[in-house]
Design a protein around this motif. Structure first.
Motif, PDB file in Angstrom:
ATOM      1  N   LYS A  57       0.828  -1.214   0.000  1.00 38.82           N
ATOM      2  CA  LYS A  57       0.000   0.000   0.000  1.00 38.82           C
ATOM      3  C   LYS A  57       0.861   1.262   0.000  1.00 38.82           C
ATOM      4  CE  LYS A  57      -3.988  -2.062   2.338  1.00 38.82           C
ATOM      5  NZ  LYS A  57      -4.822  -2.069   3.564  1.00 38.82           N
ATOM      6  N   GLU A  58       1.970   1.215   0.741  1.00 32.84           N
ATOM      7  CA  GLU A  58       2.854   2.375   0.764  1.00 32.84           C
ATOM      8  C   GLU A  58       3.488   2.611  -0.602  1.00 32.84           C
ATOM      9  OE1 GLU A  58       4.301   5.595   2.874  1.00 32.84           O
ATOM     10  OE2 GLU A  58       2.917   4.023   3.560  1.00 32.84           O
ATOM     11  N   LYS A  59       3.885   1.519  -1.237  1.00 33.65           N
ATOM     12  CA  LYS A  59       4.471   1.640  -2.572  1.00 33.65           C
ATOM     13  C   LYS A  59       3.455   2.175  -3.578  1.00 33.65           C
ATOM     14  CE  LYS A  59       7.211  -1.090  -5.832  1.00 33.65           C
ATOM     15  NZ  LYS A  59       7.752  -2.451  -6.128  1.00 33.65           N
ATOM     16  N   GLU A  60       2.214   1.666  -3.485  1.00 32.31           N
ATOM     17  CA  GLU A  60       1.160   2.149  -4.377  1.00 32.31           C
ATOM     18  C   GLU A  60       0.860   3.627  -4.121  1.00 32.31           C
ATOM     19  OE1 GLU A  60      -1.641   1.886  -7.386  1.00 32.31           O
ATOM     20  OE2 GLU A  60      -0.146   0.403  -6.774  1.00 32.31           O
ATOM     21  N   LYS A  61       0.887   4.020  -2.836  1.00 36.79           N
ATOM     22  CA  LYS A  61       0.631   5.420  -2.506  1.00 36.79           C
ATOM     23  C   LYS A  61       1.747   6.321  -3.046  1.00 36.79           C
ATOM     24  CE  LYS A  61      -1.210   6.118   1.480  1.00 36.79           C
ATOM     25  NZ  LYS A  61      -1.371   6.269   2.951  1.00 36.79           N
ATOM     26  N   LYS A  62       2.994   5.856  -2.950  1.00 36.52           N
ATOM     27  CA  LYS A  62       4.104   6.647  -3.490  1.00 36.52           C
ATOM     28  C   LYS A  62       4.027   6.758  -5.005  1.00 36.52           C
ATOM     29  CE  LYS A  62       7.455   5.735   0.199  1.00 36.52           C
ATOM     30  NZ  LYS A  62       8.755   5.106   0.538  1.00 36.52           N
ATOM     31  N   TYR A  63       3.626   5.655  -5.647  1.00 34.02           N
ATOM     32  CA  TYR A  63       3.477   5.702  -7.108  1.00 34.02           C
ATOM     33  C   TYR A  63       2.363   6.661  -7.516  1.00 34.02           C
ATOM     34  CZ  TYR A  63       2.349   4.203 -11.828  1.00 34.02           C
ATOM     35  OH  TYR A  63       2.077   4.181 -13.164  1.00 34.02           O
ATOM     36  N   GLN A  64       1.246   6.619  -6.786  1.00 33.54           N
ATOM     37  CA  GLN A  64       0.156   7.547  -7.088  1.00 33.54           C
ATOM     38  C   GLN A  64       0.583   8.991  -6.847  1.00 33.54           C
ATOM     39  OE1 GLN A  64      -2.714   6.981  -8.478  1.00 33.54           O
ATOM     40  NE2 GLN A  64      -2.492   4.752  -8.557  1.00 33.54           N
ATOM     41  N   MET A  68       0.469  11.724  -9.676  1.00 32.87           N
ATOM     42  CA  MET A  68      -0.388  12.910  -9.533  1.00 32.87           C
ATOM     43  C   MET A  68       0.405  14.089  -8.981  1.00 32.87           C
ATOM     44  SD  MET A  68      -3.950  11.262  -8.135  1.00 32.87           S
ATOM     45  CE  MET A  68      -3.247  10.872  -6.547  1.00 32.87           C
ATOM     46  N   HIS A  69       1.656  14.184  -9.361  1.00 37.36           N
ATOM     47  CA  HIS A  69       2.499  15.256  -8.849  1.00 37.36           C
ATOM     48  C   HIS A  69       2.032  16.630  -9.329  1.00 37.36           C
ATOM     49  CE1 HIS A  69       6.178  17.672  -8.187  1.00 37.36           C
ATOM     50  NE2 HIS A  69       6.345  16.849  -7.169  1.00 37.36           N
ATOM     51  N   GLU A  75       2.482  28.538  -5.213  1.00 40.98           N
ATOM     52  CA  GLU A  75       2.378  29.774  -4.434  1.00 40.98           C
ATOM     53  C   GLU A  75       1.109  30.542  -4.767  1.00 40.98           C
ATOM     54  OE1 GLU A  75       5.850  32.071  -4.944  1.00 40.98           O
ATOM     55  OE2 GLU A  75       7.208  30.583  -4.044  1.00 40.98           O
ATOM     56  N   GLN A  76       0.596  30.341  -5.982  1.00 39.82           N
ATOM     57  CA  GLN A  76      -0.595  31.083  -6.402  1.00 39.82           C
ATOM     58  C   GLN A  76      -1.887  30.323  -6.104  1.00 39.82           C
ATOM     59  OE1 GLN A  76      -0.473  34.134  -7.530  1.00 39.82           O
ATOM     60  NE2 GLN A  76       1.771  34.218  -7.527  1.00 39.82           N
ATOM     61  N   ILE A  77      -1.903  29.021  -6.380  1.00 40.82           N
ATOM     62  CA  ILE A  77      -3.123  28.231  -6.265  1.00 40.82           C
ATOM     63  C   ILE A  77      -2.856  27.062  -5.322  1.00 40.82           C
ATOM     64  CG2 ILE A  77      -4.850  26.871  -7.506  1.00 40.82           C
ATOM     65  CD1 ILE A  77      -4.129  28.437 -10.007  1.00 40.82           C
ATOM     66  N   ALA A  78      -3.786  26.824  -4.413  1.00 38.14           N
ATOM     67  CA  ALA A  78      -3.682  25.680  -3.509  1.00 38.14           C
ATOM     68  C   ALA A  78      -4.200  24.429  -4.205  1.00 38.14           C
ATOM     69  CB  ALA A  78      -4.466  25.937  -2.233  1.00 38.14           C
ATOM     70  N   GLY A  79      -3.555  23.285  -3.955  1.00 42.04           N
ATOM     71  CA  GLY A  79      -3.966  22.036  -4.554  1.00 42.04           C
ATOM     72  C   GLY A  79      -5.218  21.479  -3.914  1.00 42.04           C
ATOM     73  N   MET A  92      -1.474  13.485   1.960  1.00 40.09           N
ATOM     74  CA  MET A  92      -1.116  13.301   0.547  1.00 40.09           C
ATOM     75  C   MET A  92      -0.367  14.510   0.018  1.00 40.09           C
ATOM     76  SD  MET A  92      -1.411  10.938  -1.680  1.00 40.09           S
ATOM     77  CE  MET A  92      -1.256  10.652  -3.433  1.00 40.09           C
ATOM     78  N   GLU A  93      -0.704  15.692   0.527  1.00 43.52           N
ATOM     79  CA  GLU A  93       0.005  16.902   0.113  1.00 43.52           C
ATOM     80  C   GLU A  93       1.466  16.844   0.545  1.00 43.52           C
ATOM     81  OE1 GLU A  93       0.706  20.709  -1.406  1.00 43.52           O
ATOM     82  OE2 GLU A  93      -1.003  19.383  -1.687  1.00 43.52           O
ATOM     83  N   LEU A  94       1.719  16.377   1.764  1.00 44.95           N
ATOM     84  CA  LEU A  94       3.096  16.239   2.239  1.00 44.95           C
ATOM     85  C   LEU A  94       3.856  15.188   1.433  1.00 44.95           C
ATOM     86  CD1 LEU A  94       2.344  16.319   6.072  1.00 44.95           C
ATOM     87  CD2 LEU A  94       2.978  18.233   4.591  1.00 44.95           C
ATOM     88  N   LEU A  95       3.133  14.112   1.060  1.00 41.68           N
ATOM     89  CA  LEU A  95       3.781  13.083   0.245  1.00 41.68           C
ATOM     90  C   LEU A  95       4.085  13.599  -1.152  1.00 41.68           C
ATOM     91  CD1 LEU A  95       4.686  10.130   0.340  1.00 41.68           C
ATOM     92  CD2 LEU A  95       2.423   9.469  -0.469  1.00 41.68           C
ATOM     93  N   LEU A  96       3.208  14.445  -1.710  1.00 37.13           N
ATOM     94  CA  LEU A  96       3.470  15.046  -3.016  1.00 37.13           C
ATOM     95  C   LEU A  96       4.691  15.939  -2.980  1.00 37.13           C
ATOM     96  CD1 LEU A  96      -0.131  15.975  -4.228  1.00 37.13           C
ATOM     97  CD2 LEU A  96       1.350  14.229  -5.170  1.00 37.13           C
ATOM     98  N   ARG A  97       4.902  16.633  -1.865  1.00 34.27           N
ATOM     99  CA  ARG A  97       6.070  17.504  -1.761  1.00 34.27           C
ATOM    100  C   ARG A  97       7.370  16.705  -1.719  1.00 34.27           C
ATOM    101  NH1 ARG A  97       3.903  21.692   2.943  1.00 34.27           N
ATOM    102  NH2 ARG A  97       2.111  22.537   1.757  1.00 34.27           N
ATOM    103  N   LYS A  98       7.321  15.510  -1.115  1.00 31.78           N
ATOM    104  CA  LYS A  98       8.535  14.709  -0.988  1.00 31.78           C
ATOM    105  C   LYS A  98       8.872  13.950  -2.268  1.00 31.78           C
ATOM    106  CE  LYS A  98       7.937  13.904   3.989  1.00 31.78           C
ATOM    107  NZ  LYS A  98       7.725  12.870   5.045  1.00 31.78           N
ATOM    108  N   SER A  99       7.843  13.527  -3.012  1.00 36.03           N
ATOM    109  CA  SER A  99       8.080  12.695  -4.189  1.00 36.03           C
ATOM    110  C   SER A  99       8.380  13.559  -5.404  1.00 36.03           C
ATOM    111  CB  SER A  99       6.859  11.815  -4.466  1.00 36.03           C
ATOM    112  OG  SER A  99       5.718  12.624  -4.689  1.00 36.03           O
TER     113      SER A  99
END
Length: 240
Positions: A57-64, A68-69, A75-79, A92-99
């Motif tokens: 599940k962790e691997k699948e979450k990292k791949y997603q 979806m990066h 800075e202008q628009i929030a995800g 998920m936002e924190l994971l997007l920042r790391k990946s």
């Protein structure tokens, strides 16, 4: 008397009650040990399966997250995972920042030999070019024996095809060929032979032949020439 004697003999020399009791106690202890080991093995396998599921599940979450990066906040628009109505951003936002985003797939270059020519009828592989040294030239001296000349043999081998009369002659008779030629000639020729000469006064005196749709037995229609709506005052109900 026999019954009493047999009971006494069995209890004294054959059936030992204390030995059997000790044996049963040993069996119960062994069974308890085996049960404990099986319980530990089952728990270990369950923990391993849970760990594998969590890793998957962790691997699948990292791949997603890598896939979806593009949904990362700027800075202008929030995800979508960083809503301004939340106190803290989504995990998920924190994971997007790391990946980091996925790279584009490299297009596979097609081999120049990947044609159907090499798959049909018997060739299964593309042609290979040997890098070995070429063989030395063969001596041109005439071999000993009743052999023909090399030039004569090559001339006979590569002589042009000389078909028989039956193969060379056409199936159709000359009359049929002439008819086919006449049909082709008629099809090629124009429908009429009147040559159109535009910038000349050749056609000035010729009478104009109206088309079939514009001329008739009852006179020419004026629709489209003088007016665009047919008017019949005789059929009017009123003068207006």
């Amino acid at each position: 008397i026999q019954k009493r004697w047999r009971g006494y003999y069995v209890r004294k020399y054959i059936h030992n009650y204390y030995a059997l009791k000790k044996y049963l106690e040993a069996i119960s202890v062994t069974n308890e040990i085996v049960r404990n080991e099986l319980q530990e093995y089952t728990e270990m396998k369950e923990n391993e399966e849970k760990r594998k599921d969590l890793e998957k599940k962790e691997k699948e979450k990292k791949y997603q997250a890598r896939k979806m990066h593009y949904l990362l906040s700027t800075e202008q628009i929030a995800g979508i995972y960083n809503s301004p109505f939340r106190k803290s951003p989504d995990p998920m936002e924190l994971l997007l920042r790391k990946s980091k985003p996925l790279s584009h797939r490299q297009q596979q270059m097609k081999s120049p030999f990947a044609y159907e020519l090499y798959d049909w009828p018997t060739c299964k592989r593309p042609p290979t070019f040997s890098t070995a040294q070429p063989l030395p030239p063969i001596g041109r001296q005439k071999p000993q024996g009743p052999f023909r000349d090399t030039a004569e043999v090559l001339q006979q081998r590569y002589k042009p095809l000389e078909p028989t009369l039956r193969v060379a002659a056409s199936i159709n008779s000359p009359l049929e060929k002439a008819r086919e030629e006449m049909k082709r000639e008629e099809w090629r020729n124009c429908i009429h032979d009147n040559e159109f000469l535009p910038f000349s006064s050749y056609h000035k005196n010729e009478k104009y032949d109206p088309s079939i749709h514009r001329s008739g037995k009852y006179g020419q229609e004026t629709y489209g020439v003088k007016h665009f709506r047919e008017v019949q005052p005789k059929k009017w109900v009123a003068d207006k």
